[in-house]
Design a protein around this motif. Structure first.
Motif, PDB file in Angstrom:
ATOM      1  N   LEU A  16      -1.089  -5.243  11.122  1.00 57.52           N
ATOM      2  CA  LEU A  16      -0.522  -3.916  11.797  1.00 57.52           C
ATOM      3  C   LEU A  16      -0.057  -3.555   9.922  1.00 57.52           C
ATOM      4  CD1 LEU A  16       2.104  -5.929  14.126  1.00 57.52           C
ATOM      5  CD2 LEU A  16      -0.237  -5.163  14.465  1.00 57.52           C
ATOM      6  N   ASP A  17      -0.851  -2.527  10.025  1.00 57.22           N
ATOM      7  CA  ASP A  17      -0.781  -1.381   9.037  1.00 57.22           C
ATOM      8  C   ASP A  17       1.337  -0.926   8.794  1.00 57.22           C
ATOM      9  OD1 ASP A  17      -2.637  -2.110   7.489  1.00 57.22           O
ATOM     10  OD2 ASP A  17      -3.847  -0.477   8.657  1.00 57.22           O
ATOM     11  N   LYS A  18       1.560  -0.618   7.896  1.00 59.52           N
ATOM     12  CA  LYS A  18       2.607   0.273   7.371  1.00 59.52           C
ATOM     13  C   LYS A  18       3.024   1.419   6.460  1.00 59.52           C
ATOM     14  CE  LYS A  18       7.502   0.642   8.878  1.00 59.52           C
ATOM     15  NZ  LYS A  18       8.685  -0.033   8.377  1.00 59.52           N
ATOM     16  N   ARG A  19       2.750   2.357   7.420  1.00 58.17           N
ATOM     17  CA  ARG A  19       1.841   3.702   5.674  1.00 58.17           C
ATOM     18  C   ARG A  19       2.846   4.729   6.788  1.00 58.17           C
ATOM     19  NH1 ARG A  19      -4.668   3.403   5.434  1.00 58.17           N
ATOM     20  NH2 ARG A  19      -4.489   0.804   4.246  1.00 58.17           N
ATOM     21  N   PRO A  20       2.682   6.108   5.954  1.00 52.34           N
ATOM     22  CA  PRO A  20       3.721   7.115   6.539  1.00 52.34           C
ATOM     23  C   PRO A  20       3.093   7.647   7.185  1.00 52.34           C
ATOM     24  CG  PRO A  20       3.225   6.935   4.132  1.00 52.34           C
ATOM     25  CD  PRO A  20       3.385   5.657   4.390  1.00 52.34           C
ATOM     26  N   ASP A  21       1.556   7.179   7.719  1.00 51.45           N
ATOM     27  CA  ASP A  21       1.051   8.218   8.820  1.00 51.45           C
ATOM     28  C   ASP A  21       0.812   6.954  10.238  1.00 51.45           C
ATOM     29  OD1 ASP A  21      -0.338   6.494   7.256  1.00 51.45           O
ATOM     30  OD2 ASP A  21      -2.550   7.852   7.939  1.00 51.45           O
TER      31      ASP A  21
ATOM     32  N   SER B  97       2.928  -4.447   2.101  1.00 48.41           N
ATOM     33  CA  SER B  97       2.719  -3.494   1.828  1.00 48.41           C
ATOM     34  C   SER B  97       4.414  -2.937   2.798  1.00 48.41           C
ATOM     35  CB  SER B  97       1.887  -3.257   2.107  1.00 48.41           C
ATOM     36  OG  SER B  97       0.825  -3.137   3.349  1.00 48.41           O
ATOM     37  N   GLY B  98       4.565  -3.887   3.641  1.00 45.81           N
ATOM     38  CA  GLY B  98       4.735  -3.867   4.605  1.00 45.81           C
ATOM     39  C   GLY B  98       4.728  -4.177   6.179  1.00 45.81           C
ATOM     40  N   GLY B  99       3.631  -4.268   6.382  1.00 49.21           N
ATOM     41  CA  GLY B  99       3.038  -4.691   7.165  1.00 49.21           C
ATOM     42  C   GLY B  99       2.624  -5.750   7.892  1.00 49.21           C
ATOM     43  N   GLN B 100       2.459  -6.965   8.807  1.00 47.70           N
ATOM     44  CA  GLN B 100       1.995  -8.025   9.422  1.00 47.70           C
ATOM     45  C   GLN B 100       0.657  -8.437   9.336  1.00 47.70           C
ATOM     46  OE1 GLN B 100       4.911  -6.896  12.462  1.00 47.70           O
ATOM     47  NE2 GLN B 100       6.941  -8.770  11.334  1.00 47.70           N
ATOM     48  N   HIS B 101       0.614  -9.171   9.133  1.00 52.78           N
ATOM     49  CA  HIS B 101      -0.813 -10.322   9.300  1.00 52.78           C
ATOM     50  C   HIS B 101      -0.375 -11.008  10.768  1.00 52.78           C
ATOM     51  CE1 HIS B 101      -3.434  -9.568   5.908  1.00 52.78           C
ATOM     52  NE2 HIS B 101      -2.788  -8.538   6.958  1.00 52.78           N
TER      53      HIS B 101
ATOM     54  N   GLY C  21       4.038  -7.878  -5.151  1.00 48.72           N
ATOM     55  CA  GLY C  21       4.647  -8.897  -3.469  1.00 48.72           C
ATOM     56  C   GLY C  21       3.717  -9.900  -3.414  1.00 48.72           C
ATOM     57  N   ALA C  22       4.429 -10.236  -1.819  1.00 48.27           N
ATOM     58  CA  ALA C  22       4.049 -11.222  -2.129  1.00 48.27           C
ATOM     59  C   ALA C  22       3.119 -11.583  -0.113  1.00 48.27           C
ATOM     60  CB  ALA C  22       4.745 -13.349  -2.029  1.00 48.27           C
ATOM     61  N   TYR C  23       2.642 -12.164  -0.249  1.00 53.67           N
ATOM     62  CA  TYR C  23       1.851 -12.080   1.485  1.00 53.67           C
ATOM     63  C   TYR C  23       3.191 -13.929   2.035  1.00 53.67           C
ATOM     64  CZ  TYR C  23      -1.697  -9.115   1.799  1.00 53.67           C
ATOM     65  OH  TYR C  23      -2.737  -8.193   1.035  1.00 53.67           O
ATOM     66  N   SER C  24       3.834 -13.295   2.239  1.00 58.20           N
ATOM     67  CA  SER C  24       5.051 -14.266   3.309  1.00 58.20           C
ATOM     68  C   SER C  24       4.925 -15.200   4.419  1.00 58.20           C
ATOM     69  CB  SER C  24       6.300 -14.005   2.871  1.00 58.20           C
ATOM     70  OG  SER C  24       6.355 -13.144   1.493  1.00 58.20           O
ATOM     71  N   GLY C  25       5.361 -16.768   3.819  1.00 59.21           N
ATOM     72  CA  GLY C  25       5.028 -17.127   5.504  1.00 59.21           C
ATOM     73  C   GLY C  25       3.721 -18.244   5.466  1.00 59.21           C
ATOM     74  N   ASP C  26       4.252 -18.731   6.540  1.00 57.93           N
ATOM     75  CA  ASP C  26       3.542 -20.294   6.386  1.00 57.93           C
ATOM     76  C   ASP C  26       1.993 -20.325   7.420  1.00 57.93           C
ATOM     77  OD1 ASP C  26       4.478 -20.661   4.347  1.00 57.93           O
ATOM     78  OD2 ASP C  26       6.048 -22.351   5.946  1.00 57.93           O
TER      79      ASP C  26
ATOM     80  N   PHE D 108       6.890   3.443   0.865  1.00 58.94           N
ATOM     81  CA  PHE D 108       7.410   3.858   1.864  1.00 58.94           C
ATOM     82  C   PHE D 108       7.891   3.034   2.772  1.00 58.94           C
ATOM     83  CE2 PHE D 108       8.087   5.675   6.127  1.00 58.94           C
ATOM     84  CZ  PHE D 108       9.068   6.829   6.069  1.00 58.94           C
ATOM     85  N   ALA D 109       9.811   3.204   2.470  1.00 60.79           N
ATOM     86  CA  ALA D 109      10.549   2.723   2.977  1.00 60.79           C
ATOM     87  C   ALA D 109      11.991   2.462   3.577  1.00 60.79           C
ATOM     88  CB  ALA D 109      10.769   1.266   2.518  1.00 60.79           C
ATOM     89  N   ASP D 110      12.357   2.469   5.051  1.00 67.26           N
ATOM     90  CA  ASP D 110      13.833   2.994   5.455  1.00 67.26           C
ATOM     91  C   ASP D 110      13.796   4.511   5.056  1.00 67.26           C
ATOM     92  OD1 ASP D 110      15.145   0.264   5.534  1.00 67.26           O
ATOM     93  OD2 ASP D 110      15.161   0.489   3.034  1.00 67.26           O
ATOM     94  N   GLY D 111      12.259   4.948   5.783  1.00 60.15           N
ATOM     95  CA  GLY D 111      12.765   6.542   5.937  1.00 60.15           C
ATOM     96  C   GLY D 111      12.391   7.289   4.218  1.00 60.15           C
ATOM     97  N   HIS D 112      12.484   6.470   3.177  1.00 64.57           N
ATOM     98  CA  HIS D 112      12.442   7.430   2.350  1.00 64.57           C
ATOM     99  C   HIS D 112      11.210   6.802   1.280  1.00 64.57           C
ATOM    100  CE1 HIS D 112      16.306   8.371   3.157  1.00 64.57           C
ATOM    101  NE2 HIS D 112      16.200   9.987   2.792  1.00 64.57           N
ATOM    102  N   PHE D 113      10.499   8.086   0.185  1.00 63.62           N
ATOM    103  CA  PHE D 113       9.562   7.395  -0.457  1.00 63.62           C
ATOM    104  C   PHE D 113       9.854   7.010  -2.213  1.00 63.62           C
ATOM    105  CE2 PHE D 113       6.668  10.309   1.759  1.00 63.62           C
ATOM    106  CZ  PHE D 113       5.136   9.166   2.521  1.00 63.62           C
TER     107      PHE D 113
END
Length: 648
Positions: A76-81, A107-111, A150-155, A624-629
């Motif tokens: 799951l991508d997390k991008r402005p578009d 990047s704020g996405g999820q696997h 950042g990191a790929y966080s989780g087990d 892009f986070a919390d509605g702002h760049f």
């Protein structure tokens, strides 16, 4: 060379942890692209993993999907578009209950991990934007890995659920299947046609157009890794380029009884952009130049045509050429190492030749063991010391021979006859049949050469080509232009005739080599070495006798995220706005400024903004986070000097 002591980084620990659990891994660059051919080399072997991470201590761990691990991922991508998580929620999915294993990405996405089932590949056809599938033929960055963002966080947990039936990719939207016969063109010819197609703007931004070109390339190259590299290179010119998506699409192409999409698609597009099919000729040589070279080689005139007409069956039955240095030089090739005086041309050339004589890898490339004749026309005495240093460091190489006594491959001492040095060298090549002949340097081996004269430089090409008649590759050593362009000095007939050209240049304490031409692979494979001083013994006064030797090193990181003028202008507009910056504020400022796009059409300026934001986000310069760049962590001033056209 990298230290033999393993550096225990977080990424290495993550790789070893997955390997211990039975999941094969491989190293990836911080931008997620593989550092090795991962399909063949992903492994659980601890020693191999540690070896990789000694060489690339900052590498992240890649994790194959599909049969190798029994895993599949909903990416799951997390991008402005696009926002994959939001798109699934809009469809009524509760993400938290889909799987017990959800990895957050930098990047704020999820696997979201599931069990892999037979037939699940990488096609995301029919799924919302921002939702991708990673199955057989794909990979993800493993949990626990880190990069500068950042990191790929989780087990990664056991007892994963089956892939959701409602999210099975739709077969009807799969990329177009291909069937039919290949043209069988050489890869460099395919590349010439493909790279004629402009892919840095709107020409192939439509997904269907992009898929048609990809399907045709996949068909012509039979889905090879070499074809994938070329598809990545061509696609990478576009501002919306996504390496993972490009590879996923490539893996989803397949042959069937469906519609035909062959090289004819690329050919027609390329010809419409001015490309001319010159597959039987060297791309930079005119017919007159080729005729002049043939005459210099001494090819007799014949009333019979020298043209060969090969049917597809003839092409199929002809044996492939053997490589000398895989991906760089093949039998019959003429290559050149180009650089300024003192750059290290005469250090790296014998280093490569010695590796060929021993059949050992050099700069990560396999070699085919064979004889090497090193023509030391410039400094035979000094080269003896360098060869001795190579023997001390790497052991003996009985197939390596330093050729002394060559002083003139150009001029005849008797009018009307060829150079006796060239004749002697041709006879030696015919008798010994080496895999590689090195001529060091053109300036000393061809004295009184008028480098800017087509006929004179044609004689150099003719002499080099004449040494390839018995299967050898020839490697010439030559000087760079005064401007340091990386192109061999003198008339363009030389560069046009080359199959490979390697430009070397000092970068601080490291010498970096970049390919400016390569008919056996991509040009995106830099090599690097340091110059090591070696003591050979003592002279009659007891003073040390020293020489220099090439020692492989890691190529310096590209400084690098070069920005096009329009993207650089968008970043400049961003820097002038009050922080934090909203999407609407930045877009309107770009549209009003007309520095990103000078089009009279506001919609065109809006599209230019969208492309620029995607490029800056992909390069990790903005977040892009919390509605702002906001600017990504780090000093963006580092990129200012590297902006293409920034000083305009």
């Amino acid at each position: 060379m990298p230290s033999k002591n393993t550096v225990l980084t977080d990424n290495l620990q993550a790789a070893l942890s997955h390997a211990k659990a039975g999941r094969p891994v491989f190293p990836c660059k911080p931008d997620k692209s593989p550092l090795v051919k991962w399909r063949e080399r992903a492994t659980t072997d601890e020693d191999q993993i540690k070896t990789w991470w000694r060489k690339w201590p900052d590498a992240m761990a890649g994790l194959p999907m599909g049969q190798a691990t029994g895993l599949a991922v909903l990416d799951l991508d997390k991008r402005p578009d696009k926002d994959g998580a939001a798109a699934l929620r809009d469809l009524g999915f509760d993400l938290d209950s889909m799987s017990p294993c959800i990895i957050d990405t930098p990047s704020g996405g999820q696997h979201i991990y599931f069990q892999w089932h037979e037939g699940l590949g990488n096609s995301a056809a029919g799924l919302p934007a921002g939702v991708d599938v990673r199955g057989e033929g794909g990979y993800v960055i493993a949990s626990g890995s880190k990069n500068a963002t950042g990191a790929y966080s989780g087990d990664l947990t056991p007892d994963l659920p089956q892939w959701p039936e409602a999210l099975r990719p739709a077969r009807s939207d799969a990329p177009e299947a291909t069937s039919g016969e290949c043209d069988g063109l050489p890869m460099h010819h395919v590349k010439e046609a493909l790279m004629t197609l402009p892919n840095d703007g709107d020409a192939y931004s439509n997904r269907d157009d992009w898929l048609k070109i990809g399907a045709a390339l996949h068909h012509e190259t039979e889905g090879s890794n070499e074809g994938l590299d070329l598809f990545q290179e061509w696609s990478g010119q576009h501002p919306t380029y996504d390496e993972g998506e490009t590879e996923s699409v490539w893996q989803s192409f397949r042959r069937s009884d469906g519609p035909v999409r062959t090289f004819a698609t690329i050919r027609a597009e390329a010809e419409s952009h001015g490309w001319i099919d010159l597959s039987s000729l060297d791309d930079c040589l005119t017919a007159d130049e080729l005729a002049a070279i043939d005459a210099l080689i001494g090819m007799p005139e014949s009333p019979q045509s020298r043209l060969r007409f090969l049917s597809p069956s003839d092409c199929e039955s002809m044996p492939a050429r053997h490589y000398v240095v895989k991906g760089l030089l093949a039998e019959g090739d003429v290559g050149c190492i180009v650089g300024a005086p003192g750059a290290g041309k005469s250090l790296v050339a014998p280093f490569i030749g010695y590796a060929v004589a021993q059949g050992e890898r050099v700069f990560g490339h396999r070699t085919r063991a064979g004889g090497v004749l090193y023509v030391a026309a410039e400094d035979s005495h000094g080269m003896r010391g360098r060869v001795k240093a190579l023997k001390d460091a790497h052991g003996d190489a009985n197939a390596f021979f330093l050729v002394d006594g060559v002083s003139d491959l150009l001029n005849s001492r008797v009018a009307g006859k060829p150079s006796p040095d060239l004749g002697d060298l041709q006879k030696a090549v015919q008798d010994r049949k080496p895999a590689l002949v090195v001529v060091d340097t053109i300036a000393m081996a061809f004295p009184a050469l008028e480098e800017n004269d087509a006929k004179s430089m044609g004689q150099v090409v003719a002499a080099a080509r004449s040494l390839t008649k018995w299967g050898a590759a020839v490697l010439l050593i030559h000087h760079d232009t005064k401007e340091g362009s990386g192109i061999a000095r003198g008339h363009s007939i030389l560069n046009g005739a080359l199959d490979m050209s390697l430009h070397i240049k000092r970068d601080g304490g490291v010498v970096v080599g970049n390919l400016t031409k390569n008919r056996n692979g991509t040009t995106d494979q830099p090599l690097a070495f340091t110059v090591k001083t070696v003591t050979l013994g003592e002279d009659e006064d007891g003073d040390p006798i020293t020489t220099a030797m090439c020692q492989e090193a890691d190529a310096p990181e590209n400084k690098a995220k070069r920005l096009t003028p329009s993207v650089a202008a968008a970043l400049a507009v961003f820097n002038d706005l009050p922080k934090p910056v909203s999407d609407d504020a930045w877009r309107q400022a770009v549209i009003d400024s007309r520095t990103v796009s000078a089009s009279e059409d506001a919609d065109s300026r809006r599209k230019a903004y969208k492309r620029a934001v995607e490029d800056l986000t992909r390069k990790g310069l903005i977040v892009f986070a919390d509605g702002h760049f906001t600017l990504a962590a780090g000093d963006c001033e580092d990129f200012t000097d590297d902006m293409v056209g920034a000083a305009q």
